[in-house]
Every structure is written in structure tokens, then in C-alpha cells.
Design a protein around this motif. Sequence first.
Motif, short mmCIF file in Angstrom:
data_model
loop_
_atom_site.label_atom_id
_atom_site.label_comp_id
_atom_site.label_asym_id
_atom_site.label_seq_id
_atom_site.Cartn_x
_atom_site.Cartn_y
_atom_site.Cartn_z
N GLY A 44 -43.03 -1.34 1.33
CA GLY A 44 -41.67 -1.81 1.09
C GLY A 44 -41.63 -3.30 0.86
O GLY A 44 -42.63 -4.01 0.97
N PRO A 45 -40.45 -3.83 0.52
CA PRO A 45 -40.32 -5.25 0.21
C PRO A 45 -40.55 -6.14 1.42
O PRO A 45 -40.29 -5.74 2.56
N VAL A 46 -41.04 -7.34 1.14
CA VAL A 46 -41.36 -8.32 2.18
C VAL A 46 -40.57 -9.59 1.92
O VAL A 46 -40.41 -10.01 0.78
N LEU A 47 -40.08 -10.21 3.00
CA LEU A 47 -39.50 -11.55 2.91
C LEU A 47 -40.43 -12.54 3.58
O LEU A 47 -40.91 -12.31 4.69
N ASP A 48 -40.68 -13.64 2.89
CA ASP A 48 -41.40 -14.78 3.44
C ASP A 48 -40.33 -15.75 3.93
O ASP A 48 -39.76 -16.52 3.15
N SER A 103 -33.72 -2.60 5.37
CA SER A 103 -34.11 -2.54 3.96
C SER A 103 -35.51 -3.10 3.69
O SER A 103 -36.02 -2.93 2.58
N LEU A 104 -36.13 -3.74 4.67
CA LEU A 104 -37.39 -4.43 4.44
C LEU A 104 -38.56 -3.70 5.07
O LEU A 104 -38.43 -3.06 6.11
N GLY A 105 -39.72 -3.85 4.42
CA GLY A 105 -40.94 -3.31 5.00
C GLY A 105 -41.67 -4.33 5.85
O GLY A 105 -42.43 -3.97 6.75
N GLY A 106 -41.47 -5.63 5.56
CA GLY A 106 -42.17 -6.66 6.30
C GLY A 106 -41.46 -7.99 6.25
O GLY A 106 -40.71 -8.29 5.31
N ILE A 107 -41.67 -8.80 7.29
CA ILE A 107 -41.19 -10.18 7.33
C ILE A 107 -42.34 -11.06 7.79
O ILE A 107 -42.97 -10.80 8.83
N LEU A 108 -42.62 -12.09 6.99
CA LEU A 108 -43.57 -13.12 7.35
C LEU A 108 -42.79 -14.34 7.81
O LEU A 108 -41.98 -14.87 7.05
N ALA A 109 -43.03 -14.77 9.06
CA ALA A 109 -42.39 -15.98 9.59
C ALA A 109 -43.50 -16.94 9.99
O ALA A 109 -43.83 -17.09 11.17
N TRP A 110 -44.10 -17.58 9.00
CA TRP A 110 -45.28 -18.42 9.21
C TRP A 110 -44.86 -19.83 9.58
O TRP A 110 -44.50 -20.63 8.73
N TYR A 111 -44.83 -20.14 10.87
CA TYR A 111 -44.44 -21.43 11.40
C TYR A 111 -43.01 -21.80 11.04
O TYR A 111 -42.64 -22.97 11.04
N LEU A 132 -35.34 -5.20 9.10
CA LEU A 132 -36.54 -4.37 8.95
C LEU A 132 -36.24 -2.90 9.17
O LEU A 132 -35.50 -2.52 10.08
N ALA A 133 -36.83 -2.06 8.33
CA ALA A 133 -36.74 -0.62 8.55
C ALA A 133 -37.58 -0.25 9.77
O ALA A 133 -38.55 -0.93 10.11
N PRO A 134 -37.23 0.86 10.46
CA PRO A 134 -38.10 1.34 11.53
C PRO A 134 -39.52 1.52 11.01
O PRO A 134 -39.73 2.07 9.95
N GLY A 135 -40.48 1.00 11.75
CA GLY A 135 -41.86 1.02 11.29
C GLY A 135 -42.24 -0.19 10.48
O GLY A 135 -43.42 -0.37 10.16
N GLY A 136 -41.25 -1.03 10.11
CA GLY A 136 -41.53 -2.26 9.38
C GLY A 136 -42.29 -3.24 10.26
O GLY A 136 -42.28 -3.15 11.49
N SER A 137 -42.94 -4.21 9.64
CA SER A 137 -43.85 -5.10 10.36
C SER A 137 -43.39 -6.56 10.28
O SER A 137 -42.90 -7.02 9.26
N LEU A 138 -43.59 -7.26 11.38
CA LEU A 138 -43.27 -8.68 11.50
C LEU A 138 -44.54 -9.43 11.86
O LEU A 138 -45.29 -9.02 12.76
N LEU A 139 -44.81 -10.54 11.15
CA LEU A 139 -45.92 -11.43 11.51
C LEU A 139 -45.34 -12.82 11.72
O LEU A 139 -44.69 -13.38 10.83
N VAL A 140 -45.56 -13.37 12.91
CA VAL A 140 -45.05 -14.69 13.28
C VAL A 140 -46.23 -15.60 13.61
O VAL A 140 -47.09 -15.25 14.42
#
Length: 206
Positions: A44-48, A103-111, A132-140
Motif C-alpha cells: 500500500g501507499p507510504v508517507l515519508d 488508507s496507508l500501508g506505511g509511514i516513515l518518520a525518520w527523525y 494506517l490500515a490495520p497491519g500497516g507499518s510504522l518506522l520511526v
Amino acid sequence: MTFDAVRAAYGSRVAEYVEAVGEVEHVPDDDRRRILEWATGVTGPVLDVGSGPGQWTDLLRRAGVDIEGVEPVPEFVAQARRLYPDSRYHEGRAERLDAPDASLGGILAWYSLIHTDPEAIDPPLAEFARALAPGGSLLVGFFTGARLEPFEHAVVTAYYWPAKQLAGRIESAGFTIDAVHVRFDPGVAPGPGSRPQAIVVATRTA
């Protein structure tokens, strides 16, 4: 430190920031590899979020990720559009993402949360969970330390978070913690003058 103060501080130092840390080549190989592996595994779509001058958004787009950069500093958005015209960027902030619920598959929150006052950390985490959709991923990605405390960042005051403490706040926002990685910059020995850094990867629970 207010949102407007942080935005103004970065807006006045865009060229300096890009020269110092604004390219993916400035990032240790292990971090680059980890983020690429994470992002290419997202469905799915990702937001940076907090995309800065756009280097991560463009790298991941070229790796085949459906990604868009979201950045509160208009000078960074303009710079990203000039440097990486094939990638997508828009002005926005972590607390108010322009994304429908689940609506999102992933979120990148890099610093991108390092300047957020600890008392104000929950709203952006709740917004990530909403989008994030259930099962979507977050990286911080963030600076870590033994205590939650401010320090004098090169641009404006930032915070050290004990990795387990920030992971706990992420978990409370509606996530399951998948991994916590802590590292020191290559060639910098652990000690009072070092700035250990951490990555938390988490999955949005149903």
C-alpha cells in the motif's frame, strides 16, 4: 519549542542542512539497507513524514515504493521538488496528515519527531495510527539515551528518548512493536559525547 519556531529554524538553514545531511549518502549503509527493506516490504501507499529535502522519498520511489513526502517546512518542499521532480511532495505536518482513515500501508518518520516536546508526542502517533490500515507499518528514527531529556541539536532543541520509552508510547497509540534497533555512529565510541540513535518498527493493530 513551538512548531512555528522549529519550522522557521529549518527554513532559514535549508542550504546548510542539505549540504550536511540532506543526501541518502550521508546515512550509514545499515540504516539505508534497513529502510529499503522495510519500505519495499510494505503493502500500500507510504508517507515519508518530515521528508525534508526529499532524499528518502525519491530513493524509495526509485525502489518501486508508492510514496509521497510530507513536510512542514515550505522551503524544504520547494527544494525537494527542484531536486527530485519525479517524486511527489506536499506541505503538511505529522499531527494533521492529509490522508483518509486506514488508507496507508506505511509511514516513515525518520527523525521527524525529534523536536516534538515529549508532552506533545501522542497526537502525531495517534494520527499515524488513524491513517494506517490495520497491519500497516510504522518506522520511526530518533536519538536515544538513558534519560528523556533535551539537547542542543545543530538546528534547534531536540530530545533524547530512551528507546523502550518511546516504543511504549508508540505501542499505547495502537501499535505492536516489531523491532527496536540502537546504534552508534560508525567510529564514535559509546560515551558522554556520543549520540546513540534508534529505530522502532511497529505494526498498526486491528
